[in-house]
Design an enzyme around this catalytic site. Structure first.
Site, PDB file in Angstrom:
ATOM      1  N   ARG A  39       0.854  -1.192   0.000  1.00  0.00           N
ATOM      2  CA  ARG A  39       0.000   0.000   0.000  1.00  0.00           C
ATOM      3  C   ARG A  39       0.893   1.246   0.000  1.00  0.00           C
ATOM      4  O   ARG A  39       1.910   1.283   0.708  1.00  0.00           O
ATOM      5  CB  ARG A  39      -0.909   0.032   1.227  1.00  0.00           C
ATOM      6  CG  ARG A  39      -2.142  -0.881   1.139  1.00  0.00           C
ATOM      7  CD  ARG A  39      -3.137  -0.417   0.062  1.00  0.00           C
ATOM      8  NE  ARG A  39      -4.323  -1.263  -0.047  1.00  0.00           N
ATOM      9  CZ  ARG A  39      -4.455  -2.294  -0.871  1.00  0.00           C
ATOM     10  NH1 ARG A  39      -3.477  -2.645  -1.695  1.00  0.00           N
ATOM     11  NH2 ARG A  39      -5.580  -2.989  -0.909  1.00  0.00           N
ATOM     12  N   HIS A  75      -1.144   0.470  -9.649  1.00  0.00           N
ATOM     13  CA  HIS A  75      -1.854  -0.429  -8.713  1.00  0.00           C
ATOM     14  C   HIS A  75      -2.453  -1.596  -9.509  1.00  0.00           C
ATOM     15  O   HIS A  75      -3.662  -1.861  -9.448  1.00  0.00           O
ATOM     16  CB  HIS A  75      -2.943   0.324  -7.928  1.00  0.00           C
ATOM     17  CG  HIS A  75      -3.341  -0.413  -6.671  1.00  0.00           C
ATOM     18  ND1 HIS A  75      -3.677   0.203  -5.507  1.00  0.00           N
ATOM     19  CD2 HIS A  75      -3.447  -1.743  -6.415  1.00  0.00           C
ATOM     20  CE1 HIS A  75      -3.980  -0.697  -4.578  1.00  0.00           C
ATOM     21  NE2 HIS A  75      -3.844  -1.892  -5.108  1.00  0.00           N
ATOM     22  N   GLU A  79      -3.569   7.952  -4.896  1.00  0.00           N
ATOM     23  CA  GLU A  79      -3.865   7.296  -6.181  1.00  0.00           C
ATOM     24  C   GLU A  79      -5.163   7.851  -6.747  1.00  0.00           C
ATOM     25  O   GLU A  79      -6.117   8.049  -5.977  1.00  0.00           O
ATOM     26  CB  GLU A  79      -3.988   5.781  -5.972  1.00  0.00           C
ATOM     27  CG  GLU A  79      -2.667   5.160  -5.536  1.00  0.00           C
ATOM     28  CD  GLU A  79      -2.777   3.653  -5.234  1.00  0.00           C
ATOM     29  OE1 GLU A  79      -3.848   3.065  -5.434  1.00  0.00           O
ATOM     30  OE2 GLU A  79      -1.777   3.095  -4.782  1.00  0.00           O
TER      31      GLU A  79
HETATM   32  P1  NAI Z   1      -1.380 -11.414   4.752  1.00  0.00           P
HETATM   33  O1  NAI Z   1      -2.307 -10.966   5.812  1.00  0.00           O
HETATM   34  O2  NAI Z   1      -1.405 -12.861   4.346  1.00  0.00           O
HETATM   35  O3  NAI Z   1       0.134 -11.056   5.168  1.00  0.00           O
HETATM   36  C1  NAI Z   1       0.518  -9.840   5.747  1.00  0.00           C
HETATM   37  C2  NAI Z   1       1.706 -10.122   6.654  1.00  0.00           C
HETATM   38  O4  NAI Z   1       2.190  -8.849   7.132  1.00  0.00           O
HETATM   39  C3  NAI Z   1       1.343 -10.959   7.887  1.00  0.00           C
HETATM   40  O5  NAI Z   1       2.206 -12.061   8.006  1.00  0.00           O
HETATM   41  C4  NAI Z   1       1.528  -9.974   9.053  1.00  0.00           C
HETATM   42  O6  NAI Z   1       1.991 -10.620  10.232  1.00  0.00           O
HETATM   43  C5  NAI Z   1       2.578  -9.022   8.486  1.00  0.00           C
HETATM   44  N1  NAI Z   1       2.642  -7.744   9.189  1.00  0.00           N
HETATM   45  C6  NAI Z   1       1.637  -7.055   9.807  1.00  0.00           C
HETATM   46  N2  NAI Z   1       2.112  -5.933  10.365  1.00  0.00           N
HETATM   47  C7  NAI Z   1       3.456  -5.901  10.105  1.00  0.00           C
HETATM   48  C8  NAI Z   1       4.498  -4.995  10.434  1.00  0.00           C
HETATM   49  N3  NAI Z   1       4.279  -3.903  11.191  1.00  0.00           N
HETATM   50  N4  NAI Z   1       5.742  -5.262   9.999  1.00  0.00           N
HETATM   51  C9  NAI Z   1       5.990  -6.392   9.254  1.00  0.00           C
HETATM   52  N5  NAI Z   1       5.046  -7.299   8.944  1.00  0.00           N
HETATM   53  C10 NAI Z   1       3.790  -7.049   9.353  1.00  0.00           C
HETATM   54  O7  NAI Z   1      -1.660 -10.475   3.507  1.00  0.00           O
HETATM   55  P2  NAI Z   1      -1.277 -10.746   1.983  1.00  0.00           P
HETATM   56  O8  NAI Z   1      -2.368 -11.491   1.307  1.00  0.00           O
HETATM   57  O9  NAI Z   1       0.091 -11.305   1.920  1.00  0.00           O
HETATM   58  O10 NAI Z   1      -1.300  -9.258   1.415  1.00  0.00           O
HETATM   59  C11 NAI Z   1      -0.354  -8.287   1.865  1.00  0.00           C
HETATM   60  C12 NAI Z   1      -0.741  -6.892   1.394  1.00  0.00           C
HETATM   61  O11 NAI Z   1      -0.619  -6.796  -0.018  1.00  0.00           O
HETATM   62  C13 NAI Z   1      -2.220  -6.543   1.660  1.00  0.00           C
HETATM   63  O12 NAI Z   1      -2.419  -6.031   2.957  1.00  0.00           O
HETATM   64  C14 NAI Z   1      -2.543  -5.528   0.590  1.00  0.00           C
HETATM   65  O13 NAI Z   1      -2.467  -4.231   1.117  1.00  0.00           O
HETATM   66  C15 NAI Z   1      -1.457  -5.738  -0.454  1.00  0.00           C
HETATM   67  N6  NAI Z   1      -2.032  -6.116  -1.746  1.00  0.00           N
HETATM   68  C16 NAI Z   1      -1.739  -5.339  -2.846  1.00  0.00           C
HETATM   69  C17 NAI Z   1      -2.272  -5.643  -4.083  1.00  0.00           C
HETATM   70  C18 NAI Z   1      -1.909  -4.853  -5.291  1.00  0.00           C
HETATM   71  O14 NAI Z   1      -2.558  -4.989  -6.336  1.00  0.00           O
HETATM   72  N7  NAI Z   1      -0.874  -4.045  -5.260  1.00  0.00           N
HETATM   73  C19 NAI Z   1      -3.223  -6.746  -4.241  1.00  0.00           C
HETATM   74  C20 NAI Z   1      -3.399  -7.554  -3.044  1.00  0.00           C
HETATM   75  C21 NAI Z   1      -2.836  -7.207  -1.844  1.00  0.00           C
END
Ligand code: NAI
Length: 347
Positions: free
Chosen positions: A244, A301, A273
């Site tokens: 993000r 994005h 954005e």
């Molecule tokens: P997820 O929930 O499986 O993994 C997120 C990880 O980040 C978790 O392991 C969590 O413990 C960790 N985390 C939380 N706070 C943290 C911190 N302060 N420091 C380090 N790690 C921390 O989520 P997933 O599916 O892997 O997605 C991750 C992110 O990708 C989403 O939150 C979303 O914002 C972004 N995303 C972007 C897309 C795009 O098109 N650019 C599409 C889909 C997701």
């Protein structure tokens, strides 16, 4: 007896909600609700819904909208990030919020590696030079700042969740050494995955040649990459953000690139954005200022996007509604903690 109404807010282009209808089965009304010119939805519309599926994050779903959802049993965010939804306000009135984290994991991980490879192999830069310069087909013209041998580099993952793990696996396949920082994972994950773990962000930043962000946007991760974080990175580091935009302080990134504190960045997401061309970094990139050549790649994005992932997002959102309304189950609940806090049991 009226059928339960499922509203699809801000839908992606679709002639008919056919995938949704197939997933929900008979017995549901489905209505597509585009946003109005000021990117809002009328509260009267929201009040009619038994379940709501929201696409994208172009409009805030705050207290005003949540209070209007008087009948709804479920709000589904199509996609992963839900930072534009006030999940606490939803929980206060017992409204469950679910997302679809399993629609585009591979696409986003592929995109993070694509941005990395593009910068570290100089692809866009060679291509751009060849378009305009006859002398570009020459080894004399090859120096591009971030180009380096992959096998010598460490790929640092911030947030080792679904996408972070998928990116780590891909980086390993390219012979990169992989490390991560994730304060929420239990001890031992590093052993099961065979990755190097850092207990502090600072430690990971200092050890990584590529830093790839995969954590959610929360109050704790807003401007996680600030001036101090940029200063902690290696001088030849490459920063990749497919998570993000607000996780990076764009002013800090601009200063880091301009003063050569870091080498390059690949951004699929930006703090504002669509992009604000008036920001000094975006302005310099738009003007193709020579100091930034080969050092900044931006995509709109789009990391999640393939036709297949978009279909999965639609199907999985509808499945979450069917699970709740037809089977009494919650698929990928994101505000369970808040619901419990407001006395709504453990759904
Ligand atoms: P997820 O929930 O499986 O993994 C997120 C990880 O980040 C978790 O392991 C969590 O413990 C960790 N985390 C939380 N706070 C943290 C911190 N302060 N420091 C380090 N790690 C921390 O989520 P997933 O599916 O892997 O997605 C991750 C992110 O990708 C989403 O939150 C979303 O914002 C972004 N995303 C972007 C897309 C795009 O098109 N650019 C599409 C889909 C997701």
């Amino acid at each position: 007896m009226p059928m339960p109404l499922v509203l699809i807010l801000d839908p992606p282009p679709m002639p008919l909600p056919d995938l949704e209808a197939a997933e929900l089965g008979a017995g549901f009304d489905i209505e597509l609700v585009p946003l109005n010119a000021s990117h809002q939805v009328s509260t009267a519309t929201l009040a009619r819904a038994d379940a709501i599926i929201n696409f994208r994050g172009r409009h805030k779903i705050g207290e005003r909208e949540v209070n209007a959802m008087t009948k709804a049993q479920l709000l589904v965010q199509a996609g992963v990030g839900y930072n534009h939804i006030d999940i606490d306000a939803c929980a206060r009135r017992g409204l469950a919020v679910c997302n679809t984290p399993d629609y585009g994991t591979m696409e986003v991980a592929d995109h993070a590696l694509a941005l990395t490879l593009n910068l570290v192999r100089g692809i866009s830069t060679y291509n751009a030079r060849l378009l305009t310069r006859d002398d570009a087909w020459s080894t004399d013209q090859l120096a591009i700042r971030p180009v380096r041998r992959l096998r010598d580099l460490t790929f640092g993952v911030v947030g080792l969740g679904r996408i972070g793990i998928a990116a780590a696996q891909r980086a390993r396949a390219f012979s990169l050494d992989v490390a991560f920082y994730d304060p929420h994972l239990p001890p031992g994950v590093e052993l099961s995955l065979g990755l190097h773990r850092h207990d502090t962000l600072r430690g990971l930043l200092a050890a990584s040649d590529i830093v790839s962000l995969h954590c959610p946007l929360t109050t704790a991760t807003t401007k996680l990459i600030d001036h101090a974080a940029v200063a902690a990175m290696k001088p030849d580091a490459v920063l990749i953000n497919t998570a993000r935009g607000p996780i990076i302080d764009l002013d800090a990134l601009e200063a880091g690139l301009r003063t050569d504190r870091i080498a390059a960045a690949g951004l699929d997401v930006l703090p504002v954005e669509p992009m604000e061309r008036s920001h000094p970094l975006i302005k310099a990139w738009t003007a193709r200022e020579p100091w930034l050549e080969g050092r900044l790649t931006i995509t709109p994005h789009a990391a999640f996007y393939t036709p297949q992932s978009l279909d999965d997002m639609r199907r999985l959102s509808a499945r979450a509604v069917a699970d709740r309304l037809s089977r009494g189950k919650l698929r990928s609940l994101v505000n369970g903690e808040e619901l419990r806090r407001y006395g709504f049991g453990a759904p």
